[in-house]
Enzyme design. Structure first.
Site, PDB file in Angstrom:
ATOM      1  N   LYS A   1       0.844  -1.204   0.000  1.00  0.00           N
ATOM      2  CA  LYS A   1       0.000   0.000   0.000  1.00  0.00           C
ATOM      3  C   LYS A   1       0.867   1.237   0.000  1.00  0.00           C
ATOM      4  CE  LYS A   1      -4.150   1.743   0.314  1.00  0.00           C
ATOM      5  NZ  LYS A   1      -3.726   2.656  -0.767  1.00  0.00           N
TER       6      LYS A   1
ATOM      7  N   LYS B   1       4.910   2.881   8.654  1.00  0.00           N
ATOM      8  CA  LYS B   1       3.685   3.632   8.944  1.00  0.00           C
ATOM      9  C   LYS B   1       2.511   2.678   9.169  1.00  0.00           C
ATOM     10  CE  LYS B   1       3.371   7.170   6.145  1.00  0.00           C
ATOM     11  NZ  LYS B   1       3.008   8.148   5.086  1.00  0.00           N
TER      12      LYS B   1
ATOM     13  N   LYS C   1       5.158   2.227  -2.851  1.00  0.00           N
ATOM     14  CA  LYS C   1       5.091   3.621  -3.307  1.00  0.00           C
ATOM     15  C   LYS C   1       5.320   3.654  -4.807  1.00  0.00           C
ATOM     16  CE  LYS C   1       4.604   7.672  -1.283  1.00  0.00           C
ATOM     17  NZ  LYS C   1       3.877   7.825  -0.022  1.00  0.00           N
TER      18      LYS C   1
ATOM     19  N   SER D   1      -7.474   5.076   3.995  1.00  0.00           N
ATOM     20  CA  SER D   1      -7.404   4.231   2.790  1.00  0.00           C
ATOM     21  C   SER D   1      -7.782   2.793   3.141  1.00  0.00           C
ATOM     22  CB  SER D   1      -5.981   4.223   2.217  1.00  0.00           C
ATOM     23  OG  SER D   1      -5.786   5.319   1.362  1.00  0.00           O
TER      24      SER D   1
HETATM   25  N1  GLU Z   1       0.329   8.897   0.119  1.00  0.00           N
HETATM   26  C1  GLU Z   1      -0.141   8.734   1.442  1.00  0.00           C
HETATM   27  C2  GLU Z   1       1.006   8.405   2.381  1.00  0.00           C
HETATM   28  O1  GLU Z   1       2.138   8.666   2.080  1.00  0.00           O
HETATM   29  C3  GLU Z   1      -1.293   7.742   1.529  1.00  0.00           C
HETATM   30  C4  GLU Z   1      -0.993   6.343   1.158  1.00  0.00           C
HETATM   31  C5  GLU Z   1      -2.208   5.447   1.070  1.00  0.00           C
HETATM   32  O2  GLU Z   1      -3.293   5.874   1.387  1.00  0.00           O
HETATM   33  O3  GLU Z   1      -2.029   4.291   0.677  1.00  0.00           O
HETATM   34  O4  GLU Z   1       0.825   7.955   3.472  1.00  0.00           O
END
Ligand code: GLU
Length: 472
Positions: A71, A95, A107, A363
């Site tokens: 994710k 995270k 990513k 998300s």
């Molecule tokens: N781009 C956001 C982050 O860096 C959200 C990632 C997501 O929702 O998967 O945490």
């Protein structure tokens, strides 16, 4: 201090990881497996722009497969490169672990300046990128689920979904292949503001810790705190908005073209309106312009929220930062050298991989909604309202008193989707803050909150690997 070694972004993440790993008891093999990126997909593809063909450089990195799907967002920026995407994917693993979201980190990035392309051209690029991901099985509700990031939003996610669905006809869970979608396309209410709201909840929890505030010489609570936000994108704007609504004073705002300050406080929506109409954040009525945008980072305030890009506070400017609390809204805004300098100054850095986890948390809620094919609150809203109506009626009858109309509405209200999403997010941020602080306070040798957050993440990922039976 200008002696900072030229660490790449990924090396900085590795450095922070190593700093924390010594406070865990996992063997070197497990730690190495956690640290490395499992799959790196670098691609080049052609897109016709006007009458010319452009070769587009893009990436998708899956940092960890200890849980699937992977994710993480997709960014559109000229600064995109393999190292950056790897670092950001690694941060996503940590995270997700910290906020107990059952995903591995991923990513993506496309090296373009989105401002240079029309919406039609961006759509072509996004759809082609998605097709490349599909070809290599790098996208899907059970494999890898992108989301918005710097330079992308709900519009791009809708294009990704549509491309995926077109190539997977009949796949019943296809909507879960991407999050951050418009609500009409299976998105969840509350996703847009989620990261900024999570930043607010996280910092609010820290501000409510009396012992921590006493040490910083600040009063407990958010009210009256002087806040400066760098970056008025989705994260920065919403962080500022929620702080303002909670009674904090937004004394500084910075964007790439300039920055402004006012001791009386800036109204965030008025500044956004002014920037839209004039084309610049500067010259806002009642405010003073900083000479350079970067100067805002060094302003006298209680909370500084860098919410734009990485490496903005580093060995060069960290000693001039006056804020006592630095809340990392962006990913990687502080370098490891900056961390050390700020720790010596007695400031507290509330780290990105925990503080900006609101986006991926919501998300996760969106993905669950897509897999369950039902809107949050649909089954229970009316039931709760009927029940509350009944209970209230009984209380009024027994006490012979009537509640006011406003109170009645409040008590009767059954939760909507956005109420449930926000409450899930608040619970997540409160629990994560507590977990990290408990780890930090349990070991006086842990130097800062980032290291405590890494310890928390490493322990969870390592446990997951160990329980998979991969390691003895
Ligand atoms: N781009 C956001 C982050 O860096 C959200 C990632 C997501 O929702 O998967 O945490």
């Amino acid at each position: 201090m200008s002696s900072e070694k030229p660490y790449s972004f990924f090396q900085s993440v590795e450095r922070s990881f190593d700093k924390a790993a010594i406070f865990t008891e996992w063997d070197a093999g497990i730690l190495e497996q956690i640290k490395q990126c499992n799959s790196v997909y670098q691609m080049r593809f052609p897109v016709k722009i006007g009458d010319k063909v452009e070769t587009i450089e893009a990436y998708r990195v899956q940092h960890s497969h200890h849980k699937t799907p992977c994710k993480g967002g997709i960014r559109f920026s000229m600064a995109v490169n393999q190292d950056e995407v790897m670092a950001l994917a690694a941060l996503m693993t940590y995270k997700c672990a910290i906020v107990n979201v059952p995903f591995g980190g991923g990513k993506g990035g496309i090296k373009i300046d989105p401002k240079k392309y029309s919406a039609y051209e961006l759509e072509k690029i996004t759809r082609r990128y998605t097709a490349e991901l599909i070809k290599k099985n790098f996208i899907g509700p059970g494999t890898d689920v992108p989301a918005p990031d710097y330079g992308t939003g709900a519009r791009e996610m809708a294009w990704i979904l549509d491309t995926y669905v077109a190539m997977h006809p009949g796949e019943i869970d296809a909507a879960g292949c991407v999050t951050g979608k418009p609500v009409s396309q299976g998105g969840v209410r509350g996703r847009t503001e989620a990261t900024g709201l999570g930043v607010f909840y996280g910092l609010r929890e820290v501000c409510n810790m009396k012992a921590v505030m006493d040490k910083l010489g600040l009063t407990t609570g958010v009210e009256g705190k002087r806040v400066c936000v760098q970056g008025l994108g989705n994260v920065g704007y919403h962080s500022a908005l929620f702080f303002q609504q909670a009674g904090a004073k937004i004394v500084g705002l910075a964007e790439y073209e300039g920055a402004i300050w006012s001791n009386d406080g800036l109204d965030i929506d008025a500044v956004v309106k002014h920037r839209k109409s004039s084309g610049s954040i500067n010259d806002f009525e009642g405010a003073t312009n900083f000479e350079k945008s970067e100067d805002a980072l060094e302003m006298d305030c209680d909370i500084l929220i860098p919410a734009a890009l990485e490496n903005v506070i580093n060995g060069e400017n960290a000693s001039r930062i006056k804020a006592k609390i630095i809340g990392e809204g962006a990913n990687g805004p502080l370098t490891p050298d900056a961390d050390e300098i700020l720790a010596l100054k007695g400031a507290i850095v509330v780290p990105d991989m925990y503080l900006n986890a609101g986006g991926v948390t919501v998300s996760y809620f969106e993905w669950l909604k897509n897999l369950s094919h039902v809107r949050y609150g649909r089954m229970e809203k009316r039931f709760t309202e009927n029940m509350n109506h009944h209970i209230l009626g009984q209380i009024e009858e027994l006490t012979n008193k009537k509640v006011s109309t406003a109170e009645r509405e409040f008590i009767m209200h059954g939760a909507d989707e956005v109420d449930l999403v926000r409450s899930g997010l608040e619970e997540t941020m409160i629990t994560a803050t507590k977990e990290i602080m408990d780890i930090w306070h349990a070991n006086p040798n842990i130097p800062d909150m980032r290291t405590a957050a890494y310890v928390c993440a490493i322990n969870k990922v390592a446990t997951s690997y160990a329980e998979l039976g991969i390691f003895p």
